[in-house]
Design a protein around this motif. Sequence first.
Motif, PDB file in Angstrom:
ATOM      1  N   UNK A  40      27.742  41.943  71.730  1.00  0.00           N
ATOM      2  CA  UNK A  40      29.023  41.625  72.360  1.00  0.00           C
ATOM      3  C   UNK A  40      30.182  42.502  71.884  1.00  0.00           C
ATOM      4  N   UNK A  41      30.013  43.222  70.788  1.00  0.00           N
ATOM      5  CA  UNK A  41      31.074  44.097  70.321  1.00  0.00           C
ATOM      6  C   UNK A  41      32.008  43.445  69.320  1.00  0.00           C
ATOM      7  N   UNK A  42      32.904  44.279  68.764  1.00  0.00           N
ATOM      8  CA  UNK A  42      33.786  43.847  67.676  1.00  0.00           C
ATOM      9  C   UNK A  42      34.719  42.715  68.100  1.00  0.00           C
ATOM     10  N   UNK A  43      35.286  42.822  69.286  1.00  0.00           N
ATOM     11  CA  UNK A  43      36.278  41.831  69.709  1.00  0.00           C
ATOM     12  C   UNK A  43      35.700  40.425  69.818  1.00  0.00           C
ATOM     13  N   UNK A  44      34.379  40.335  69.995  1.00  0.00           N
ATOM     14  CA  UNK A  44      33.758  39.014  70.170  1.00  0.00           C
ATOM     15  C   UNK A  44      33.546  38.289  68.849  1.00  0.00           C
ATOM     16  N   UNK A  45      33.584  39.028  67.744  1.00  0.00           N
ATOM     17  CA  UNK A  45      33.243  38.403  66.464  1.00  0.00           C
ATOM     18  C   UNK A  45      34.440  37.676  65.859  1.00  0.00           C
ATOM     19  N   UNK A  46      34.316  36.388  65.718  1.00  0.00           N
ATOM     20  CA  UNK A  46      35.304  35.562  65.022  1.00  0.00           C
ATOM     21  C   UNK A  46      34.538  34.508  64.242  1.00  0.00           C
ATOM     22  N   UNK A  47      35.222  33.874  63.311  1.00  0.00           N
ATOM     23  CA  UNK A  47      34.565  32.824  62.543  1.00  0.00           C
ATOM     24  C   UNK A  47      34.149  31.678  63.464  1.00  0.00           C
ATOM     25  N   UNK A  67      37.117  34.718  54.956  1.00  0.00           N
ATOM     26  CA  UNK A  67      37.775  35.028  56.224  1.00  0.00           C
ATOM     27  C   UNK A  67      36.971  36.100  56.955  1.00  0.00           C
ATOM     28  N   UNK A  68      37.478  36.498  58.103  1.00  0.00           N
ATOM     29  CA  UNK A  68      36.784  37.503  58.923  1.00  0.00           C
ATOM     30  C   UNK A  68      36.727  38.857  58.213  1.00  0.00           C
ATOM     31  N   UNK A  69      37.756  39.204  57.453  1.00  0.00           N
ATOM     32  CA  UNK A  69      37.760  40.487  56.748  1.00  0.00           C
ATOM     33  C   UNK A  69      36.581  40.583  55.784  1.00  0.00           C
ATOM     34  N   UNK A  70      36.318  39.492  55.058  1.00  0.00           N
ATOM     35  CA  UNK A  70      35.170  39.499  54.149  1.00  0.00           C
ATOM     36  C   UNK A  70      33.859  39.584  54.928  1.00  0.00           C
ATOM     37  N   UNK A  71      33.812  38.914  56.065  1.00  0.00           N
ATOM     38  CA  UNK A  71      32.609  38.984  56.895  1.00  0.00           C
ATOM     39  C   UNK A  71      32.345  40.427  57.328  1.00  0.00           C
ATOM     40  N   UNK A  72      33.404  41.135  57.718  1.00  0.00           N
ATOM     41  CA  UNK A  72      33.254  42.534  58.135  1.00  0.00           C
ATOM     42  C   UNK A  72      32.730  43.378  56.981  1.00  0.00           C
ATOM     43  N   UNK A  73      33.240  43.140  55.776  1.00  0.00           N
ATOM     44  CA  UNK A  73      32.738  43.884  54.620  1.00  0.00           C
ATOM     45  C   UNK A  73      31.239  43.672  54.441  1.00  0.00           C
ATOM     46  N   UNK A  74      30.803  42.452  54.645  1.00  0.00           N
ATOM     47  CA  UNK A  74      29.388  42.131  54.469  1.00  0.00           C
ATOM     48  C   UNK A  74      28.508  42.766  55.547  1.00  0.00           C
ATOM     49  N   UNK A  75      28.964  42.744  56.805  1.00  0.00           N
ATOM     50  CA  UNK A  75      28.123  43.307  57.864  1.00  0.00           C
ATOM     51  C   UNK A  75      28.059  44.824  57.771  1.00  0.00           C
ATOM     52  N   UNK A  76      29.161  45.447  57.355  1.00  0.00           N
ATOM     53  CA  UNK A  76      29.131  46.905  57.174  1.00  0.00           C
ATOM     54  C   UNK A  76      28.125  47.271  56.091  1.00  0.00           C
ATOM     55  N   UNK A  77      28.160  46.557  54.985  1.00  0.00           N
ATOM     56  CA  UNK A  77      27.205  46.853  53.913  1.00  0.00           C
ATOM     57  C   UNK A  77      25.776  46.575  54.370  1.00  0.00           C
ATOM     58  N   UNK A  78      25.602  45.542  55.185  1.00  0.00           N
ATOM     59  CA  UNK A  78      24.264  45.197  55.675  1.00  0.00           C
ATOM     60  C   UNK A  78      23.643  46.357  56.455  1.00  0.00           C
ATOM     61  N   UNK A 114      29.380  49.613  67.154  1.00  0.00           N
ATOM     62  CA  UNK A 114      30.608  48.968  66.697  1.00  0.00           C
ATOM     63  C   UNK A 114      31.048  49.449  65.321  1.00  0.00           C
ATOM     64  N   UNK A 115      30.119  49.990  64.536  1.00  0.00           N
ATOM     65  CA  UNK A 115      30.466  50.413  63.180  1.00  0.00           C
ATOM     66  C   UNK A 115      31.541  51.488  63.194  1.00  0.00           C
ATOM     67  N   UNK A 116      31.547  52.316  64.249  1.00  0.00           N
ATOM     68  CA  UNK A 116      32.496  53.427  64.312  1.00  0.00           C
ATOM     69  C   UNK A 116      33.943  52.937  64.291  1.00  0.00           C
ATOM     70  N   UNK A 117      34.207  51.820  64.966  1.00  0.00           N
ATOM     71  CA  UNK A 117      35.581  51.317  65.034  1.00  0.00           C
ATOM     72  C   UNK A 117      35.998  50.573  63.777  1.00  0.00           C
ATOM     73  N   UNK A 118      35.058  50.306  62.873  1.00  0.00           N
ATOM     74  CA  UNK A 118      35.374  49.527  61.676  1.00  0.00           C
ATOM     75  C   UNK A 118      35.527  50.382  60.424  1.00  0.00           C
ATOM     76  N   UNK A 119      35.021  51.616  60.453  1.00  0.00           N
ATOM     77  CA  UNK A 119      34.957  52.393  59.225  1.00  0.00           C
ATOM     78  C   UNK A 119      36.324  52.683  58.613  1.00  0.00           C
ATOM     79  N   UNK A 120      37.360  52.715  59.448  1.00  0.00           N
ATOM     80  CA  UNK A 120      38.689  52.969  58.901  1.00  0.00           C
ATOM     81  C   UNK A 120      39.444  51.722  58.498  1.00  0.00           C
ATOM     82  N   UNK A 121      38.837  50.547  58.679  1.00  0.00           N
ATOM     83  CA  UNK A 121      39.581  49.312  58.411  1.00  0.00           C
ATOM     84  C   UNK A 121      38.695  48.248  57.791  1.00  0.00           C
ATOM     85  N   UNK A 122      37.884  48.660  56.840  1.00  0.00           N
ATOM     86  CA  UNK A 122      36.939  47.709  56.268  1.00  0.00           C
ATOM     87  C   UNK A 122      37.248  47.391  54.813  1.00  0.00           C
ATOM     88  N   UNK A 123      38.499  47.568  54.420  1.00  0.00           N
ATOM     89  CA  UNK A 123      38.889  47.187  53.064  1.00  0.00           C
ATOM     90  C   UNK A 123      38.044  47.882  52.012  1.00  0.00           C
TER      91      UNK A 123
END
Length: 243
Positions: A40-47, A67-78, A114-123
């Motif tokens: 579904x893409x990045x915009x679909x992901x919410x808690x 929060x969602x920011x921590x979730x993003x950190x986890x999925x990127x590492x995954x 979707x990873x491409x849009x997150x690499x600059x904003x993944x804390x």
Amino acid sequence: MATEQQPIQSVWTRPPRKRDQPALSQAQIVAEAVRILDVEGVDALSMRRLGTALNAGATSLYRHVANRDELIELVVDEVYGEITVPDSDDPARWREAAVVGAQSVRAMILRHPWIASLLGSVGLSYLGPNVMRLNERLLAVFVTAGFPGDEGDQAISAVISYVIGMGTTEAAWLTTVAKSGRSEREWADQLRPAVEAAAQEHPHQRERLVQDDVEADPERLRDEKFRYGLDRMLDGLAARLKR
């Protein structure tokens, strides 16, 4: 008077949360989040969306992620855990190892656009265990090849920046193709008249289009373009080693 410094917010810098036999594991939460992102893409992901997919309340999720920011950190590492880099004990084979690693990073990006849009904003995602293991293996490749440690870091950065740049472009293209409902070849064929029209006032581009093999497989062309740039990047690093 000195101001009190606020702690850096990241899943990797806070103490683990206490869990009393939660119904969901962190692995289950992360796996479902990756599935949602893939489909579904990045915009679909919410808690809330994640909780619905897992048939779980917010409390179950917040036992693992704040929060969602921590979730993003986890999925990127995954998804970084999918990347393969060969052993680096042979200095003569550093380039082969670098190619395998670079191609594995590219393949991960194309599996998960979707990873491409997150690499600059993944804390602080780059502190995750999979990313740290990847960086360690890549650094071992370049140090074994003969680069000093500090220059090895720069070499890794150059190669990975190239791979991410190319992978991001490919991911955007493939996402557009997927939305069209056509195959990559069908989309390229349909687009070609517009490309030819746009190139009419630009002789170098017009000549290149004339020379193009219109029957060529678009996927093979993407592979060749990626490998050309990677090889030239590694040519430069090999020349640096000789100096």
